[in-house]
Design a protein around this motif. Structure first.
Motif, PDB file in Angstrom:
ATOM      1  N   TYR A  48       9.432  15.799  58.037  1.00  0.00           N
ATOM      2  CA  TYR A  48       8.506  15.370  56.980  1.00  0.00           C
ATOM      3  C   TYR A  48       8.686  16.090  55.652  1.00  0.00           C
ATOM      4  CZ  TYR A  48       5.881  12.779  60.493  1.00  0.00           C
ATOM      5  OH  TYR A  48       5.508  11.886  61.470  1.00  0.00           O
ATOM      6  N   GLY A  49       9.387  17.217  55.641  1.00  0.00           N
ATOM      7  CA  GLY A  49       9.520  17.952  54.387  1.00  0.00           C
ATOM      8  C   GLY A  49       8.379  18.923  54.198  1.00  0.00           C
ATOM      9  N   ASP A  50       7.788  18.952  53.011  1.00  0.00           N
ATOM     10  CA  ASP A  50       6.747  19.924  52.703  1.00  0.00           C
ATOM     11  C   ASP A  50       5.454  19.234  52.284  1.00  0.00           C
ATOM     12  OD1 ASP A  50       8.254  19.063  50.537  1.00  0.00           O
ATOM     13  OD2 ASP A  50       7.965  20.891  49.372  1.00  0.00           O
ATOM     14  N   HIS A  69       4.049  17.446  48.811  1.00  0.00           N
ATOM     15  CA  HIS A  69       5.227  16.963  48.098  1.00  0.00           C
ATOM     16  C   HIS A  69       5.753  15.690  48.771  1.00  0.00           C
ATOM     17  CE1 HIS A  69       9.711  17.543  46.925  1.00  0.00           C
ATOM     18  NE2 HIS A  69       9.091  16.983  45.914  1.00  0.00           N
ATOM     19  N   SER A  70       6.327  15.851  49.954  1.00  0.00           N
ATOM     20  CA  SER A  70       6.861  14.684  50.657  1.00  0.00           C
ATOM     21  C   SER A  70       5.911  14.151  51.728  1.00  0.00           C
ATOM     22  CB  SER A  70       8.214  15.019  51.288  1.00  0.00           C
ATOM     23  OG  SER A  70       8.104  16.137  52.144  1.00  0.00           O
ATOM     24  N   PHE A  71       4.885  14.938  52.094  1.00  0.00           N
ATOM     25  CA  PHE A  71       3.911  14.411  53.057  1.00  0.00           C
ATOM     26  C   PHE A  71       2.530  15.011  52.815  1.00  0.00           C
ATOM     27  CE2 PHE A  71       4.680  18.335  55.430  1.00  0.00           C
ATOM     28  CZ  PHE A  71       3.462  18.584  56.063  1.00  0.00           C
ATOM     29  N   GLU A  72       1.520  14.305  53.297  1.00  0.00           N
ATOM     30  CA  GLU A  72       0.138  14.769  53.345  1.00  0.00           C
ATOM     31  C   GLU A  72      -0.399  14.451  54.729  1.00  0.00           C
ATOM     32  OE1 GLU A  72      -1.344  16.469  51.151  1.00  0.00           O
ATOM     33  OE2 GLU A  72      -0.640  15.946  49.135  1.00  0.00           O
ATOM     34  N   SER A 103      15.679   3.947  46.746  1.00  0.00           N
ATOM     35  CA  SER A 103      15.155   3.188  47.877  1.00  0.00           C
ATOM     36  C   SER A 103      14.432   4.100  48.853  1.00  0.00           C
ATOM     37  CB  SER A 103      16.300   2.474  48.603  1.00  0.00           C
ATOM     38  OG  SER A 103      17.115   3.429  49.290  1.00  0.00           O
ATOM     39  N   TYR A 104      13.643   3.474  49.729  1.00  0.00           N
ATOM     40  CA  TYR A 104      12.926   4.227  50.754  1.00  0.00           C
ATOM     41  C   TYR A 104      13.914   4.978  51.643  1.00  0.00           C
ATOM     42  CZ  TYR A 104       9.015   5.153  53.911  1.00  0.00           C
ATOM     43  OH  TYR A 104       8.039   5.765  54.647  1.00  0.00           O
ATOM     44  N   LYS A 105      14.999   4.324  52.016  1.00  0.00           N
ATOM     45  CA  LYS A 105      16.011   4.953  52.858  1.00  0.00           C
ATOM     46  C   LYS A 105      16.565   6.209  52.203  1.00  0.00           C
ATOM     47  CE  LYS A 105      20.233   3.688  52.708  1.00  0.00           C
ATOM     48  NZ  LYS A 105      21.529   2.971  52.773  1.00  0.00           N
ATOM     49  N   ASP A 106      16.939   6.101  50.945  1.00  0.00           N
ATOM     50  CA  ASP A 106      17.512   7.246  50.245  1.00  0.00           C
ATOM     51  C   ASP A 106      16.483   8.347  50.042  1.00  0.00           C
ATOM     52  OD1 ASP A 106      19.857   5.836  50.130  1.00  0.00           O
ATOM     53  OD2 ASP A 106      19.616   5.188  48.049  1.00  0.00           O
ATOM     54  N   ALA A 107      15.229   7.955  49.786  1.00  0.00           N
ATOM     55  CA  ALA A 107      14.168   8.947  49.603  1.00  0.00           C
ATOM     56  C   ALA A 107      13.910   9.718  50.890  1.00  0.00           C
ATOM     57  CB  ALA A 107      12.889   8.268  49.121  1.00  0.00           C
ATOM     58  N   CYS A 108      13.957   9.019  52.031  1.00  0.00           N
ATOM     59  CA  CYS A 108      13.810   9.702  53.320  1.00  0.00           C
ATOM     60  C   CYS A 108      14.897  10.745  53.489  1.00  0.00           C
ATOM     61  CB  CYS A 108      13.880   8.691  54.455  1.00  0.00           C
ATOM     62  SG  CYS A 108      12.366   7.776  54.759  1.00  0.00           S
ATOM     63  N   TYR A 109      16.121  10.359  53.201  1.00  0.00           N
ATOM     64  CA  TYR A 109      17.249  11.267  53.398  1.00  0.00           C
ATOM     65  C   TYR A 109      17.123  12.493  52.492  1.00  0.00           C
ATOM     66  CZ  TYR A 109      22.025  12.914  53.993  1.00  0.00           C
ATOM     67  OH  TYR A 109      23.122  13.687  54.284  1.00  0.00           O
ATOM     68  N   ILE A 110      16.742  12.291  51.265  1.00  0.00           N
ATOM     69  CA  ILE A 110      16.705  13.391  50.306  1.00  0.00           C
ATOM     70  C   ILE A 110      15.485  14.287  50.505  1.00  0.00           C
ATOM     71  CG2 ILE A 110      16.399  13.939  47.861  1.00  0.00           C
ATOM     72  CD1 ILE A 110      18.184  11.580  47.200  1.00  0.00           C
ATOM     73  N   TYR A 111      14.322  13.694  50.778  1.00  0.00           N
ATOM     74  CA  TYR A 111      13.084  14.466  50.754  1.00  0.00           C
ATOM     75  C   TYR A 111      12.511  14.842  52.124  1.00  0.00           C
ATOM     76  CZ  TYR A 111      13.034  13.199  45.840  1.00  0.00           C
ATOM     77  OH  TYR A 111      13.373  13.042  44.510  1.00  0.00           O
ATOM     78  N   ALA A 112      12.923  14.146  53.177  1.00  0.00           N
ATOM     79  CA  ALA A 112      12.258  14.428  54.449  1.00  0.00           C
ATOM     80  C   ALA A 112      13.239  14.500  55.606  1.00  0.00           C
ATOM     81  CB  ALA A 112      11.178  13.377  54.719  1.00  0.00           C
ATOM     82  N   SER A 113      13.595  13.374  56.156  1.00  0.00           N
ATOM     83  CA  SER A 113      14.345  13.361  57.412  1.00  0.00           C
ATOM     84  C   SER A 113      15.848  13.387  57.184  1.00  0.00           C
ATOM     85  CB  SER A 113      13.976  12.106  58.209  1.00  0.00           C
ATOM     86  OG  SER A 113      14.776  11.996  59.342  1.00  0.00           O
ATOM     87  N   ALA A 114      16.530  14.064  58.092  1.00  0.00           N
ATOM     88  CA  ALA A 114      17.990  14.151  58.011  1.00  0.00           C
ATOM     89  C   ALA A 114      18.658  13.205  58.999  1.00  0.00           C
ATOM     90  CB  ALA A 114      18.441  15.580  58.283  1.00  0.00           C
ATOM     91  N   VAL A 115      18.055  12.043  59.219  1.00  0.00           N
ATOM     92  CA  VAL A 115      18.479  11.200  60.331  1.00  0.00           C
ATOM     93  C   VAL A 115      19.891  10.648  60.200  1.00  0.00           C
ATOM     94  CG1 VAL A 115      16.128  10.526  60.853  1.00  0.00           C
ATOM     95  CG2 VAL A 115      17.467   9.121  59.312  1.00  0.00           C
ATOM     96  N   ALA A 116      20.419  10.541  59.018  1.00  0.00           N
ATOM     97  CA  ALA A 116      21.730   9.896  58.860  1.00  0.00           C
ATOM     98  C   ALA A 116      22.890  10.851  59.041  1.00  0.00           C
ATOM     99  CB  ALA A 116      21.820   9.236  57.484  1.00  0.00           C
TER     100      ALA A 116
END
Length: 586
Positions: free
Chosen positions: A430-432, A435-438, A458-471
């Motif tokens: 989730y990140g911090d 910032h990236s989550f509440e 995009s949502y996909k790119d935002a996930c990768y950069i700010y929260a999950s490292a799934v890719a």
């Protein structure tokens, strides 16, 4: 990293005792003893109480104090809290990792541009100096690194490219064995291996080594994929969902006739082996180009009696345009783009790249994604092989390996311990906060609009950069797919679940934990290079009509690969498979 036999073994399996060899310690057999005690205790609780006076035989005469021996204490495995920062003074580590192609234009410095890498440094008081390589050149760049012998402290998403195997990477002094280090400095990581025998069998080698810290799924069944078609076109053509190969063929041909475009792309595009696509070989009970376990015997697909019929179908589809004639020029992402623009009526997709397909779609162009089951020869056939992995929890085995050049492996394993703590898992997925989550009203973390409604990416790119490292495997931790597998609508989650619940029983699947040892790998490499090179060339000729596919011609092909050593390749994997069964049964 799936079969009926595996399911049977898992039902009997206990956590593994360690083999003698690297990583083996006096305490490493404890998990097996623990599981045995737990099963014995459970059986005793379930059994009806027996009156000692009714007992027959010599047991009835044993004094009470002698018959009520205390059971050995069982170790309790729990996740530990980690006090931050880990270090009083900043520690610096070098790291080599892969950067996926779709992030190349958005990330210049992974250590600063990717939020959870940045947070890891901040929370733990470390500095990461990261060298990133493109996903299309990982294999080449890893081999160059090995040739040069110039290693970083952390090798991420690379050691799997060492063809000699993980044990050999330790023997050849590329990486170190992490087992003893993990027991002492990363108990949170070992918690998952000690409480899941399948994980333990997959991640600890036959020599008892722990070569890497892996990314682990919170639940099994998340590494999956399948076939997508156009649901809207299916209705317009007044066709039923295709369940057999013949029905799928008719759907593709009807779409080409009605909407134009091209036939489908399939197979290993990078290797130009069109026929070796497991998504289309389910119905023939084989893993095209790879191995199956059939009634306890390892079978190489080219030596499987069903392969000829499968290849004949592929050749027929290529001949009538059902398969795209220029598939060998189709690079990565080509089919996704064609499908998203209406130039192709079918795509094969992992759960992760559903969002990738969507990213290629013109906002003014609408379509309906529809998952279908793997096609069968007959609608009521029972499938025994499935590429979809419903058993393994391993996402990325070699997320982190520690090289022999590292002077502080203990500190890196302390980072791993944090990443597998509850706090580390929250940061990873989730990140911090703020910032990236509440947290919502129920106390559950939820992404903020930085991710869900970012105006710039995009949502996909935002996930990768700010929260999950799934890719990518650039950080090891416990992955919660529901949190970070990109943004899925209800429709997309339905696709994910459809892929996940493939109707194959998996009884012919080779378990992910089966691996050749160092000696076997060396022999296998010397044989398989000739076999696979020859097979790729000849199968391409058969599939594309450059060579007539007759029973005699295929028999000659099979005899040639046998002469080159294909049966010995089977024998090597048979030995590895039998070791695996013994390992998970201990």
């Amino acid at each position: 990293m799936k079969k009926k036999l595996l399911a049977m073994v898992l039902a009997l399996a206990m956590p593994l005792s360690m083999f003698a060899g690297c990583g083996a310690t006096a305490s490493s057999a404890a998990p097996a003893d623990t599981a045995a005690s737990q099963e014995a205790s459970a059986s005793a609780e379930e059994a009806p109480a027996e009156d000692p006076a009714d007992a027959d035989g010599p047991e009835a005469d044993i004094p009470e104090e002698a018959s009520s021996l205390d059971a050995p204490e069982e170790p309790e495995y729990t996740l530990e809290e980690v006090q931050l920062p880990l270090f009083e003074e900043t520690r610096t580590y070098t790291m080599w990792t892969m950067l996926p192609f779709f992030m190349a234009t958005l990330v210049s410095d992974m250590a600063q541009d990717i939020n959870n890498l940045k947070l890891l440094q901040e929370y733990c008081n470390v500095k990461l100096e990261i060298t990133s390589v493109g996903d299309m050149v990982v294999d080449e760049q890893f081999n160059l690194m090995v040739a040069n012998g110039d290693y970083p402290d952390i090798i991420s998403d690379g050691v799997s490219h060492y063809t000699k195997g993980y044990d050999a990477a330790i023997t050849d002094e590329i990486i170190i064995d992490l087992y003893d280090l993990a027991e002492e400095y990363a108990p949170n990581y070992m918690y998952y291996l000690n409480t899941d025998p399948t994980l333990r069998s997959e991640l600890i080698t036959d020599n008892g080594c722990l070569p890497t810290a892996a990314t682990i799924y919170k639940e099994a069944g998340c590494e999956n994929g399948g076939i997508l078609i156009r649901g809207d076109w299916l209705r317009e053509l007044n066709l039923e969902e295709p369940k057999t190969y013949d029905e799928l063929h008719d759907y593709i041909q009807a779409c080409i006739a009605a909407y134009g475009g091209q036939g489908i792309c399939m197979g290993n595009m990078m290797g130009n082996v069109m026929a070796d696509d497991p998504l289309y070989s389910y119905g023939y009970d084989l893993n095209a180009g790879e191995y199956n376990v059939i009634d306890g015997e390892v079978v190489y697909s080219y030596l499987n009696d069903n392969y000829y019929d499968y290849l004949k179908m592929i050749a027929d589809w290529y001949a009538d345009g059902t398969i795209y004639s220029d598939f060998f020029n189709a690079g990565m992402g080509y089919t996704d783009k064609q499908f998203a623009s209406g130039q192709c009526c079918l795509d094969s997709a992992t759960a992760a790249n559903i969002a990738t397909i969507e990213s290629y779609r013109d906002p003014d162009y609408t379509y309906e994604l529809m998952p279908i089951s793997a096609p069968k020869k007959n609608a009521d056939d029972q499938l025994h092989f499935s590429w979809t992995d419903r058993f393994s929890r391993v996402k990325q085995r070699d997320s982190w390996a520690i090289s022999t050049a590292c002077e502080d492996p203990e500190g890196i394993m302390m980072l791993v311990n944090y990443l597998f703590s509850e706090e580390g898992q929250l940061m990873y997925n989730y990140g911090d906060e703020g910032h990236s989550f509440e947290y919502d009203e129920n106390g559950n973390p939820q992404y903020t609009e930085l991710i869900t409604n970012n105006p710039d990416i995009s949502y996909k790119d935002a996930c990768y950069i700010y929260a999950s490292a799934v890719a990518s495997g650039h950080l090891p931790s416990l992955m919660d797919v529901k949190a970070g597998y990109y943004y899925f609508s209800d429709e997309e989650w339905a696709i994910f679940d459809a892929f996940r619940t493939c109707d194959a029983d998996g009884s012919y699947n080779m378990p992910n934990g089966v691996a050749l040892n160092e000696e076997e790998n060396e022999e296998y490499a010397s044989i398989s290079s000739d076999v696979t090179t020859y097979a790729a060339t000849e199968i391409m000729k058969f599939a594309t009509g450059q060579q007539a596919l007759t029973e005699d011609a295929f028999a000659s092909f099979r005899q040639t690969i046998i002469d080159l050593g294909a049966e010995r390749m089977e024998e090597l994997y048979q030995a590895a498979y039998e070791r695996y069964l013994n390992k998970i049964a201990e």
